[in-house]
Design an enzyme around this catalytic site. Structure first.
Site, PDB file in Angstrom:
ATOM      1  N   GLY A  49       0.775  -1.234   0.000  1.00  0.00           N
ATOM      2  CA  GLY A  49       0.000   0.000   0.000  1.00  0.00           C
ATOM      3  C   GLY A  49       0.803   1.278   0.000  1.00  0.00           C
ATOM      4  O   GLY A  49       1.808   1.419  -0.710  1.00  0.00           O
ATOM      5  N   TYR A 201     -15.588  -3.320  23.553  1.00  0.00           N
ATOM      6  CA  TYR A 201     -14.747  -3.031  22.397  1.00  0.00           C
ATOM      7  C   TYR A 201     -15.550  -2.693  21.156  1.00  0.00           C
ATOM      8  O   TYR A 201     -16.541  -3.355  20.826  1.00  0.00           O
ATOM      9  CB  TYR A 201     -13.839  -4.228  22.088  1.00  0.00           C
ATOM     10  CG  TYR A 201     -12.906  -3.987  20.926  1.00  0.00           C
ATOM     11  CD1 TYR A 201     -11.787  -3.172  21.082  1.00  0.00           C
ATOM     12  CD2 TYR A 201     -13.146  -4.563  19.686  1.00  0.00           C
ATOM     13  CE1 TYR A 201     -10.919  -2.944  20.025  1.00  0.00           C
ATOM     14  CE2 TYR A 201     -12.280  -4.347  18.616  1.00  0.00           C
ATOM     15  CZ  TYR A 201     -11.173  -3.531  18.789  1.00  0.00           C
ATOM     16  OH  TYR A 201     -10.318  -3.304  17.743  1.00  0.00           O
TER      17      TYR A 201
END
Length: 333
Positions: A49, A201
């Site tokens: 990337g 979470y």
């Protein structure tokens, strides 16, 4: 709204560049910064990337590039691709796992033993966990990788950067990759111990909090470097939303027509790496410290990201954590 229109139209900002600019374009005029001797840059997350494109472009501009990687095979593939384009490029591969404080310390020791200068540190690697995961040191994985790991890496290598800048007279630069998503983090949820070990979470929230922490770290470190009169600057960068595998994963969740439209608004990898490369090499950034960049221009960040007391508190808490971890590591050897 004005910034959105500027982004969509690719209109250049004060730097002369905008959202459509590529990493090669923004470094064409400033590659002389690496002369007469090559600058040395460490780039985390350079096996794919934006990180891989950053490594390619900086190598093309004559820099010595150090790629720390957990997977040295993938790093080797990046090195091979760079050498196909630029056979003379100097690419150094070293083992590093940002999820492990022990691995970070070992990497730093190995790099420093090479006796090389260090001019640029690009903290590019990033992690997004949908489900709750923990690092080797038992901290929430996203926060540990994106923030804690890079904090420790920078803490250990900053002295080398100050030393290099003093010897060469060339400004050292630390570039921390953040995200516009940092503005999603909420003050009432931005609690250090909760981020280390969250009870409830949420992956997106954890990612936003880690990116906010990166900007706060940037601003506090900038103040400390200025207080020391160090010829080293640190700035945060928002690369934009880039057309990577993460974006492709969304295709199955939305209609083809919406995905097609959305994909046209995403940056290419070359465009996503542009701001990092610009802040790394541009002479227009000389002396600029503690700022936030997007589309190769200084950009505003959230109110919370500009909170000096929050930055100081986070720095103190992180330092205390690192001290306890490093002390524990020494006593258990």
């Amino acid at each position: 709204m004005k910034e959105t229109l500027r982004y969509l139209a690719g209109i250049a900002g004060p730097s002369g560049f905008g959202s459509n600019s590529t990493a090669e374009q923004v470094t064409e005029e400033d590659c002389s910064r690496s002369k007469p001797s090559p600058l040395t840059a460490i780039i985390t997350g350079a096996t794919s990337g934006i990180g891989a494109e950053t490594a390619r472009v900086l190598a093309k501009r004559g820099l010595r590039v150090v790629i720390p990687a957990r997977d040295l095979k993938r790093a080797g593939e990046v090195k091979d691709r760079i050498h196909q384009e630029n056979p003379q490029a100097e690419i150094i591969l070293l083992k590093l796992d940002l999820n492990s404080f022990a691995s970070i310390k070992k990497f730093c020791s190995e790099f420093l033993s090479l006796g090389l200068p260090l001019d640029i540190l690009i903290n590019n690697a990033g992690k997004y966990c949908i489900n709750l995961e923990f690092s080797e040191d038992r901290y929430e994985m996203t926060f540990a990788t994106n923030y804690l790991g890079h904090f420790l890496l920078t803490e250990i290598l900053t002295e080398k950067m100050i030393e290099t800048a003093k010897e060469t007279g060339i400004e050292g630069r630390i570039i921390n990759i953040s995200s516009g998503v940092h503005s999603w983090a909420r003050r009432e949820r931005f609690k250090f111990n909760s981020m280390l070990n969250p009870k409830n979470y949420n992956g997106t929230e954890a990612y936003a909090q880690s990116k906010l922490a990166i900007i706060l770290h940037t601003k506090e470190l900038a103040k400390q470097l200025e207080a020391r009169n160090a010829r080293v600057t640190v700035n945060a960068v928002h690369p934009g939303v880039v057309n990577t595998g993460i974006a492709s994963d969304l295709k199955g969740m939305i209609s083809d027509s919406i995905y097609f439209i959305a994909s046209k608004l995403l940056k290419s990898t070359a465009q996503g790496a542009s701001t990092t490369c610009y802040v790394s090499l541009s002479s227009k950034v000389n002396g600029v410290n503690g700022k936030y960049f997007a589309d190769c221009n200084e950009s505003p960040c959230s109110v919370l990201a500009n909170d000096e007391s929050e930055a100081q508190k986070l720095w103190k808490q992180t330092q205390e954590l690192m001290h306890s971890q490093l002390t524990l590591a020494k006593t258990t050897k």
